[in-house]
Design an enzyme around this catalytic site. Structure first.
Site, PDB file in Angstrom:
ATOM      1  N   ASP A  32       0.833  -1.208   0.000  1.00 45.90           N
ATOM      2  CA  ASP A  32       0.000   0.000   0.000  1.00 45.90           C
ATOM      3  C   ASP A  32       0.870   1.263   0.000  1.00 45.90           C
ATOM      4  O   ASP A  32       1.994   1.249   0.491  1.00 45.90           O
ATOM      5  CB  ASP A  32      -0.907  -0.031   1.248  1.00 45.90           C
ATOM      6  CG  ASP A  32      -2.068   0.943   1.135  1.00 45.90           C
ATOM      7  OD1 ASP A  32      -2.399   1.378   0.006  1.00 45.90           O
ATOM      8  OD2 ASP A  32      -2.645   1.291   2.193  1.00 45.90           O
ATOM      9  N   ASN A  34       1.226   3.557  -2.880  1.00 42.95           N
ATOM     10  CA  ASN A  34       1.721   4.065  -4.168  1.00 42.95           C
ATOM     11  C   ASN A  34       1.185   5.461  -4.470  1.00 42.95           C
ATOM     12  O   ASN A  34       1.914   6.336  -4.940  1.00 42.95           O
ATOM     13  CB  ASN A  34       1.287   3.141  -5.314  1.00 42.95           C
ATOM     14  CG  ASN A  34       1.948   1.780  -5.241  1.00 42.95           C
ATOM     15  OD1 ASN A  34       2.876   1.590  -4.466  1.00 42.95           O
ATOM     16  ND2 ASN A  34       1.464   0.846  -6.043  1.00 42.95           N
ATOM     17  N   ARG A  36       0.016   7.793  -2.350  1.00 42.20           N
ATOM     18  CA  ARG A  36       0.587   8.818  -1.457  1.00 42.20           C
ATOM     19  C   ARG A  36       2.031   9.136  -1.828  1.00 42.20           C
ATOM     20  O   ARG A  36       2.461  10.281  -1.743  1.00 42.20           O
ATOM     21  CB  ARG A  36       0.502   8.344   0.009  1.00 42.20           C
ATOM     22  CG  ARG A  36      -0.846   8.656   0.641  1.00 42.20           C
ATOM     23  CD  ARG A  36      -1.065   7.858   1.886  1.00 42.20           C
ATOM     24  NE  ARG A  36      -1.456   6.480   1.554  1.00 42.20           N
ATOM     25  CZ  ARG A  36      -1.610   5.519   2.445  1.00 42.20           C
ATOM     26  NH1 ARG A  36      -1.384   5.766   3.717  1.00 42.20           N
ATOM     27  NH2 ARG A  36      -1.998   4.313   2.078  1.00 42.20           N
ATOM     28  N   TRP A  37       2.769   8.130  -2.251  1.00 40.35           N
ATOM     29  CA  TRP A  37       4.164   8.346  -2.673  1.00 40.35           C
ATOM     30  C   TRP A  37       4.188   9.333  -3.857  1.00 40.35           C
ATOM     31  O   TRP A  37       4.996  10.269  -3.874  1.00 40.35           O
ATOM     32  CB  TRP A  37       4.779   7.002  -3.087  1.00 40.35           C
ATOM     33  CG  TRP A  37       6.217   7.073  -3.510  1.00 40.35           C
ATOM     34  CD1 TRP A  37       7.305   6.918  -2.711  1.00 40.35           C
ATOM     35  CD2 TRP A  37       6.709   7.302  -4.834  1.00 40.35           C
ATOM     36  NE1 TRP A  37       8.455   7.036  -3.452  1.00 40.35           N
ATOM     37  CE2 TRP A  37       8.117   7.268  -4.755  1.00 40.35           C
ATOM     38  CE3 TRP A  37       6.111   7.526  -6.073  1.00 40.35           C
ATOM     39  CZ2 TRP A  37       8.937   7.462  -5.875  1.00 40.35           C
ATOM     40  CZ3 TRP A  37       6.915   7.718  -7.186  1.00 40.35           C
ATOM     41  CH2 TRP A  37       8.314   7.682  -7.084  1.00 40.35           C
ATOM     42  N   HIS A  49       2.406   3.756  -8.925  1.00 37.37           N
ATOM     43  CA  HIS A  49       2.216   2.330  -9.230  1.00 37.37           C
ATOM     44  C   HIS A  49       3.421   1.794 -10.017  1.00 37.37           C
ATOM     45  O   HIS A  49       3.853   0.670  -9.822  1.00 37.37           O
ATOM     46  CB  HIS A  49       0.928   2.111 -10.014  1.00 37.37           C
ATOM     47  CG  HIS A  49      -0.324   2.459  -9.246  1.00 37.37           C
ATOM     48  ND1 HIS A  49      -0.516   2.046  -7.947  1.00 37.37           N
ATOM     49  CD2 HIS A  49      -1.431   3.186  -9.576  1.00 37.37           C
ATOM     50  CE1 HIS A  49      -1.697   2.499  -7.517  1.00 37.37           C
ATOM     51  NE2 HIS A  49      -2.267   3.190  -8.493  1.00 37.37           N
ATOM     52  N   GLU A  79     -12.337  -4.528  -4.166  1.00 42.48           N
ATOM     53  CA  GLU A  79     -12.804  -3.143  -3.955  1.00 42.48           C
ATOM     54  C   GLU A  79     -12.090  -2.152  -4.885  1.00 42.48           C
ATOM     55  O   GLU A  79     -12.621  -1.092  -5.190  1.00 42.48           O
ATOM     56  CB  GLU A  79     -12.571  -2.713  -2.500  1.00 42.48           C
ATOM     57  CG  GLU A  79     -13.495  -3.394  -1.491  1.00 42.48           C
ATOM     58  CD  GLU A  79     -13.164  -4.861  -1.237  1.00 42.48           C
ATOM     59  OE1 GLU A  79     -11.987  -5.253  -1.377  1.00 42.48           O
ATOM     60  OE2 GLU A  79     -14.095  -5.625  -0.916  1.00 42.48           O
ATOM     61  N   ARG A  83     -12.204   2.156  -8.185  1.00 46.45           N
ATOM     62  CA  ARG A  83     -11.346   3.337  -8.460  1.00 46.45           C
ATOM     63  C   ARG A  83     -11.669   3.903  -9.835  1.00 46.45           C
ATOM     64  O   ARG A  83     -12.312   3.238 -10.652  1.00 46.45           O
ATOM     65  CB  ARG A  83      -9.879   2.908  -8.397  1.00 46.45           C
ATOM     66  CG  ARG A  83      -9.472   2.545  -6.981  1.00 46.45           C
ATOM     67  CD  ARG A  83      -7.981   2.386  -6.853  1.00 46.45           C
ATOM     68  NE  ARG A  83      -7.649   2.067  -5.477  1.00 46.45           N
ATOM     69  CZ  ARG A  83      -6.434   2.142  -4.957  1.00 46.45           C
ATOM     70  NH1 ARG A  83      -5.419   2.519  -5.712  1.00 46.45           N
ATOM     71  NH2 ARG A  83      -6.226   1.845  -3.698  1.00 46.45           N
ATOM     72  N   LEU A 143      10.846 -20.305  -5.794  1.00 43.43           N
ATOM     73  CA  LEU A 143       9.836 -19.453  -5.159  1.00 43.43           C
ATOM     74  C   LEU A 143       8.469 -19.562  -5.840  1.00 43.43           C
ATOM     75  O   LEU A 143       8.373 -19.504  -7.065  1.00 43.43           O
ATOM     76  CB  LEU A 143      10.311 -17.989  -5.221  1.00 43.43           C
ATOM     77  CG  LEU A 143       9.316 -16.926  -4.749  1.00 43.43           C
ATOM     78  CD1 LEU A 143       9.126 -16.969  -3.240  1.00 43.43           C
ATOM     79  CD2 LEU A 143       9.778 -15.529  -5.175  1.00 43.43           C
ATOM     80  N   SER A 212      -8.045  -4.774   5.068  1.00 44.61           N
ATOM     81  CA  SER A 212      -8.596  -4.483   3.725  1.00 44.61           C
ATOM     82  C   SER A 212      -8.977  -5.743   2.936  1.00 44.61           C
ATOM     83  O   SER A 212      -8.660  -5.860   1.748  1.00 44.61           O
ATOM     84  CB  SER A 212      -7.624  -3.611   2.924  1.00 44.61           C
ATOM     85  OG  SER A 212      -7.357  -2.411   3.602  1.00 44.61           O
ATOM     86  N   GLU A 223       1.815 -13.557  11.995  1.00 47.36           N
ATOM     87  CA  GLU A 223       2.448 -12.431  12.689  1.00 47.36           C
ATOM     88  C   GLU A 223       2.282 -11.210  11.787  1.00 47.36           C
ATOM     89  O   GLU A 223       2.521 -11.279  10.583  1.00 47.36           O
ATOM     90  CB  GLU A 223       3.941 -12.713  12.907  1.00 47.36           C
ATOM     91  CG  GLU A 223       4.201 -13.837  13.886  1.00 47.36           C
ATOM     92  CD  GLU A 223       3.701 -13.513  15.296  1.00 47.36           C
ATOM     93  OE1 GLU A 223       3.783 -12.344  15.703  1.00 47.36           O
ATOM     94  OE2 GLU A 223       3.224 -14.432  15.973  1.00 47.36           O
TER      95      GLU A 223
HETATM   96  C1  IPE Z   1      -5.303  -2.709  -0.200  1.00 43.18           C
HETATM   97  O1  IPE Z   1      -4.998  -1.377  -0.382  1.00 43.18           O
HETATM   98  C2  IPE Z   1      -5.326  -3.413  -1.523  1.00 43.18           C
HETATM   99  C3  IPE Z   1      -4.033  -3.587  -2.187  1.00 43.18           C
HETATM  100  C4  IPE Z   1      -2.868  -3.255  -1.685  1.00 43.18           C
HETATM  101  C5  IPE Z   1      -4.103  -4.191  -3.475  1.00 43.18           C
HETATM  102  P1  IPE Z   1      -6.143  -0.273  -0.526  1.00 43.18           P
HETATM  103  O2  IPE Z   1      -5.456   1.037  -0.659  1.00 43.18           O
HETATM  104  O3  IPE Z   1      -7.068  -0.637  -1.615  1.00 43.18           O
HETATM  105  O4  IPE Z   1      -6.903  -0.422   0.842  1.00 43.18           O
HETATM  106  P2  IPE Z   1      -7.707   0.641   1.703  1.00 43.18           P
HETATM  107  O5  IPE Z   1      -8.679   1.322   0.784  1.00 43.18           O
HETATM  108  O6  IPE Z   1      -6.709   1.599   2.237  1.00 43.18           O
HETATM  109  O7  IPE Z   1      -8.350  -0.157   2.768  1.00 43.18           O
HETATM  110  C1  IPE Z   2      -1.489   0.340  -3.418  1.00 44.54           C
HETATM  111  O1  IPE Z   2      -1.327   1.706  -3.401  1.00 44.54           O
HETATM  112  C2  IPE Z   2      -1.758  -0.192  -4.804  1.00 44.54           C
HETATM  113  C3  IPE Z   2      -3.143  -0.655  -5.019  1.00 44.54           C
HETATM  114  C4  IPE Z   2      -4.089  -0.676  -4.137  1.00 44.54           C
HETATM  115  C5  IPE Z   2      -3.474  -1.116  -6.361  1.00 44.54           C
HETATM  116  P1  IPE Z   2      -2.556   2.703  -3.353  1.00 44.54           P
HETATM  117  O2  IPE Z   2      -2.940   3.037  -4.752  1.00 44.54           O
HETATM  118  O3  IPE Z   2      -3.639   2.193  -2.502  1.00 44.54           O
HETATM  119  O4  IPE Z   2      -1.874   3.975  -2.679  1.00 44.54           O
HETATM  120  P2  IPE Z   2      -2.493   4.927  -1.571  1.00 44.54           P
HETATM  121  O5  IPE Z   2      -2.975   4.053  -0.468  1.00 44.54           O
HETATM  122  O6  IPE Z   2      -3.588   5.680  -2.226  1.00 44.54           O
HETATM  123  O7  IPE Z   2      -1.344   5.789  -1.157  1.00 44.54           O
HETATM  124 MG    MG Z   3      -4.095   2.378  -0.548  1.00 42.44          MG
END
Ligand code: IPE
Ligand code: IPE
Ligand code: MG
Length: 256
Positions: A32, A34, A36-37, A49, A79, A83, A143, A212, A223
């Site tokens: 999670d 990408n 915000r980065w 991404h 979910e 987007r 792997l 999530s 863990e």
């Molecule tokens: C969880 O991240 C799903 C993936 C990393 C693929 P999200 O960004 O979709 O989750 P929420 O919305 O913060 O719960």
């Molecule tokens: C995780 O990063 C990638 C996917 C869920 C596909 P996000 O896209 O959720 O990034 P944030 O959480 O908005 O920063």
């Molecule tokens: Mg996210």
């Protein structure tokens, strides 16, 4: 439970204790952060991404070197279809090109690809490369790279219940408690992850304290490690440090 970066100096794969008792057989990661980065850099989310895909390559390589048997990566949730269409399309395009460019790497490094989730919902051309890469790598013994795509833990359980109900209807399974045929193992055997051990370690990047909808059944005794680092900034050193932290934990499984 934030990770202290000062501890990570000079960590290498040789710091990991190979003793099977302490060695994780299955590591699962919620990748999670990408978006915000990218936002922090005033970039489009898609750039985040893209950078995230490079981190996937590096973490897969590290798992291979340390000889972790299974790595499950949460790449796209049920979910995430909600987007904006442009972001979903970009993610699908990235996935397709990741698979195409990694095919050779997977073959060279004995990696077997597997996918869990509603694969049938992915665009046809993504399904095609996915299926051909799974087929291509199916005899590899190193792997197991398990990608969660259009994956939802609740959806996975619903699907398992349907399959089990169908077997009850057809007289293959007796639901009577005294027969003990509907067991925890039976449920596990109807999940996408059948034949895989449950994750020993679940890592989530970018600090959100939630699951999530990831591997709900399978993480009963995993863990958990949550780091504030955004996925595109996550690296081998931090990963190794988390593995070391995992090895120092006392996994009691309810016992004393
Ligand atoms: C969880 O991240 C799903 C993936 C990393 C693929 P999200 O960004 O979709 O989750 P929420 O919305 O913060 O719960
Ligand atoms: C995780 O990063 C990638 C996917 C869920 C596909 P996000 O896209 O959720 O990034 P944030 O959480 O908005 O920063
Ligand atoms: Mg996210």
């Amino acid at each position: 439970m934030n990770f202290d970066k000062t501890e990570s100096v000079s960590l290498s794969t040789s710091d990991i204790n190979p003793d099977p008792e302490f060695f994780p057989k299955h590591v699962a990661i919620i990748m999670d952060g990408n978006g915000r980065w990218a936002k922090k850099r005033l970039l489009n989310r898609i750039k985040g991404h893209k950078k995230g895909t490079e981190v996937v390559r590096s973490i897969v390589k590290t798992c291979r070197e340390i000889k972790i048997p299974i790595l499950t990566l949460y790449a796209f949730s049920t979910e995430n279809w909600k987007r904006p269409k442009t972001e979903v399309t970009a993610l699908m395009t990235l996935l397709k090109s990741f698979l195409l460019t990694e095919q050779e790497e997977m073959m060279d490094n004995n990696i077997r690809l597997n996918a869990i989730g509603q694969i049938e919902r992915l665009p046809d051309e993504v399904q095609d490369v996915l299926r051909s890469t799974i087929e291509l790598t199916k005899s590899n013994k190193g792997l197991l790279l398990n990608l969660a795509l259009s994956y939802g833990g609740r959806d996975e359980i619903v699907r398992a219940v349907r399959q089990i109900a169908e077997k009850v209807k057809n007289g293959i399974i007796d639901p009577d408690a005294s027969k003990n045929q509907i067991t925890e193992d039976l449920i596990s055997d109807h999940l996408y992850t059948r034949a895989m051990p449950d994750p020993d370690l679940l890592i989530r990047t970018s600090g959100e304290m939630r699951i999530s909808n990831f591997l709900l059944w399978q993480i009963a005794y995993s863990e958990i490690f949550i780091t504030d680092t955004l996925w595109p900034d996550f690296d081998r050193k931090e990963f190794i440090s988390i593995l070391k932290n995992y090895q120092q934990r006392d996994r009691r499984f309810g016992k004393v």
